[in-house]
Design an enzyme around this catalytic site. Structure first.
Site, mmCIF file in Angstrom:
data_model
loop_
_atom_site.group_PDB
_atom_site.id
_atom_site.type_symbol
_atom_site.label_atom_id
_atom_site.label_comp_id
_atom_site.label_asym_id
_atom_site.label_seq_id
_atom_site.Cartn_x
_atom_site.Cartn_y
_atom_site.Cartn_z
ATOM 1 N N HIS A 1 -2.145 -5.415 1.544
ATOM 2 C CA HIS A 1 -3.427 -6.091 1.354
ATOM 3 C C HIS A 1 -3.136 -7.530 0.949
ATOM 4 C CE1 HIS A 1 -7.338 -7.220 -0.308
ATOM 5 N NE2 HIS A 1 -6.639 -7.765 -1.282
ATOM 6 N N THR B 1 -5.199 -6.890 10.881
ATOM 7 C CA THR B 1 -5.528 -5.629 10.194
ATOM 8 C C THR B 1 -5.014 -4.424 10.984
ATOM 9 O OG1 THR B 1 -7.542 -6.717 9.428
ATOM 10 C CG2 THR B 1 -7.424 -4.323 9.156
ATOM 11 N N PHE C 1 -15.569 3.653 6.620
ATOM 12 C CA PHE C 1 -14.236 4.162 6.266
ATOM 13 C C PHE C 1 -13.942 4.036 4.759
ATOM 14 C CE2 PHE C 1 -13.890 -0.243 7.789
ATOM 15 C CZ PHE C 1 -13.357 -0.864 6.661
ATOM 16 N N GLU D 1 -9.126 -10.884 -7.695
ATOM 17 C CA GLU D 1 -8.182 -9.786 -7.508
ATOM 18 C C GLU D 1 -6.966 -9.951 -8.428
ATOM 19 O OE1 GLU D 1 -9.546 -8.884 -2.901
ATOM 20 O OE2 GLU D 1 -7.562 -9.750 -3.251
ATOM 21 N N LYS E 1 0.827 -1.215 0.000
ATOM 22 C CA LYS E 1 0.000 0.000 0.000
ATOM 23 C C LYS E 1 0.865 1.271 0.000
ATOM 24 C CE LYS E 1 -3.973 -2.254 2.238
ATOM 25 N NZ LYS E 1 -4.984 -2.150 3.329
ATOM 26 N N ARG F 1 2.669 -6.084 9.389
ATOM 27 C CA ARG F 1 1.930 -4.966 9.991
ATOM 28 C C ARG F 1 2.488 -4.580 11.357
ATOM 29 N NH1 ARG F 1 -3.861 -7.075 7.639
ATOM 30 N NH2 ARG F 1 -3.991 -5.683 5.843
ATOM 31 N N TYR G 1 -11.867 -2.140 -4.007
ATOM 32 C CA TYR G 1 -12.361 -2.352 -2.640
ATOM 33 C C TYR G 1 -13.887 -2.248 -2.552
ATOM 34 C CZ TYR G 1 -8.073 -2.728 0.235
ATOM 35 O OH TYR G 1 -6.925 -3.164 0.878
ATOM 36 N N ARG H 1 -1.595 -14.193 4.790
ATOM 37 C CA ARG H 1 -2.303 -13.446 5.840
ATOM 38 C C ARG H 1 -1.587 -13.584 7.186
ATOM 39 N NH1 ARG H 1 -6.942 -10.972 4.282
ATOM 40 N NH2 ARG H 1 -7.828 -10.939 6.358
ATOM 41 N N ASN I 1 -2.093 0.374 6.665
ATOM 42 C CA ASN I 1 -1.527 -0.847 7.243
ATOM 43 C C ASN I 1 -0.651 -1.639 6.264
ATOM 44 O OD1 ASN I 1 -3.563 -1.834 5.700
ATOM 45 N ND2 ASN I 1 -4.667 -2.868 7.339
HETATM 46 P P1 GTP Z 1 -6.975 -6.129 3.384
HETATM 47 O O1 GTP Z 1 -5.981 -7.206 3.132
HETATM 48 O O2 GTP Z 1 -6.471 -4.755 3.017
HETATM 49 O O3 GTP Z 1 -8.349 -6.448 2.817
HETATM 50 O O4 GTP Z 1 -7.095 -6.073 4.978
HETATM 51 P P2 GTP Z 1 -7.909 -7.006 5.944
HETATM 52 O O5 GTP Z 1 -8.540 -8.141 5.188
HETATM 53 O O6 GTP Z 1 -6.997 -7.328 7.074
HETATM 54 O O7 GTP Z 1 -9.025 -6.014 6.474
HETATM 55 P P3 GTP Z 1 -10.490 -5.713 5.891
HETATM 56 O O8 GTP Z 1 -10.722 -6.462 4.626
HETATM 57 O O9 GTP Z 1 -11.442 -5.863 7.028
HETATM 58 O O10 GTP Z 1 -10.400 -4.156 5.575
HETATM 59 C C1 GTP Z 1 -9.833 -3.698 4.356
HETATM 60 C C2 GTP Z 1 -8.956 -2.510 4.597
HETATM 61 O O11 GTP Z 1 -9.757 -1.419 5.025
HETATM 62 C C3 GTP Z 1 -7.936 -2.671 5.725
HETATM 63 O O12 GTP Z 1 -6.747 -3.301 5.324
HETATM 64 C C4 GTP Z 1 -7.668 -1.235 6.112
HETATM 65 O O13 GTP Z 1 -6.746 -0.630 5.217
HETATM 66 C C5 GTP Z 1 -9.021 -0.594 5.922
HETATM 67 N N1 GTP Z 1 -9.724 -0.503 7.196
HETATM 68 C C6 GTP Z 1 -10.268 -1.527 7.917
HETATM 69 N N2 GTP Z 1 -10.827 -1.065 9.048
HETATM 70 C C7 GTP Z 1 -10.620 0.289 9.038
HETATM 71 C C8 GTP Z 1 -10.952 1.344 9.920
HETATM 72 O O14 GTP Z 1 -11.546 1.152 10.982
HETATM 73 N N3 GTP Z 1 -10.566 2.623 9.548
HETATM 74 C C9 GTP Z 1 -9.906 2.867 8.380
HETATM 75 N N4 GTP Z 1 -9.556 4.113 8.054
HETATM 76 N N5 GTP Z 1 -9.575 1.894 7.524
HETATM 77 C C10 GTP Z 1 -9.928 0.632 7.850
HETATM 78 MG MG MG Z 2 -9.724 -7.885 3.404
#
Ligand code: GTP
Ligand code: MG
Length: 138
Positions: free
Chosen positions: A115, A91, A57, A126, A9, A102, A49, A85, A112
């Site tokens: 992805h 996350t 968010f 994807e 990212k 992370r 996304y 993962r 973070n």
């Molecule tokens: P990805 O691999 O990026 O999909 O991360 P993830 O699977 O661990 O998390 P998830 O799919 O739940 O959320 C996707 C992305 O949204 C996260 O990686 C973060 O960048 C963002 N995100 C998730 N929760 C929050 C939040 O509370 N605030 C903000 N600003 N961003 C968030």
């Molecule tokens: Mg995700």
């Protein structure tokens, strides 16, 4: 062997962390079989996304993903989706295990650093969002 989609990212590319993150993938036995650096538009980030479109968010997430270059990748290996993962960590970096990407590099739950696909169907989707078959060399 399995393939998963990974994206480094903008918070990480800005801090020149691509190599350090890739080393963690390779050390875990994941092979980088495709990779390219891109600067997504906000619309492209939103399309990528779109599963999160209803989340509070979402707009912030799309802004962030379009704020600088990303590195899109295909990782290959035994149980690549789960392994990636694991290497990424939780996350929220505050909850991420020691030594994960992370824990070591992420700045916040939003910014973070990486992805990774969460299931075989999303991995397939994807990967084809970013890469053609010719661009993936196992
Ligand atoms: P990805 O691999 O990026 O999909 O991360 P993830 O699977 O661990 O998390 P998830 O799919 O739940 O959320 C996707 C992305 O949204 C996260 O990686 C973060 O960048 C963002 N995100 C998730 N929760 C929050 C939040 O509370 N605030 C903000 N600003 N961003 C968030
Ligand atoms: Mg995700």
């Amino acid at each position: 062997t399995e393939r998963t989609f990974s994206m480094i990212k903008p918070d990480a590319t800005k801090r020149n962390l691509t190599g350090k993150i890739n080393a963690k993938f390779e050390d875990a036995g994941l092979r980088i079989v495709a990779q390219k650096r891109l600067h997504l538009s906000k619309a492209q980030a939103g399309e990528f996304y779109k599963v999160h479109a209803e989340r509070p968010f979402y707009d912030e997430l799309c802004e962030f993903m379009a704020s600088g270059p990303v590195v899109a990748q295909v990782l290959e290996g035994e149980n690549a989706i789960a392994k990636n993962r694991e290497v990424m960590g939780a996350t929220n970096p505050a909850d991420a295990d020691e030594g994960t990407i992370r824990a070591d590099f992420a700045e916040s739950v939003g910014e973070n650093s990486v992805h990774g696909s969460d299931a075989p169907e999303t991995a397939k989707e994807e990967i084809s969002f970013f890469f053609s078959g010719l661009e993936i060399v196992g």
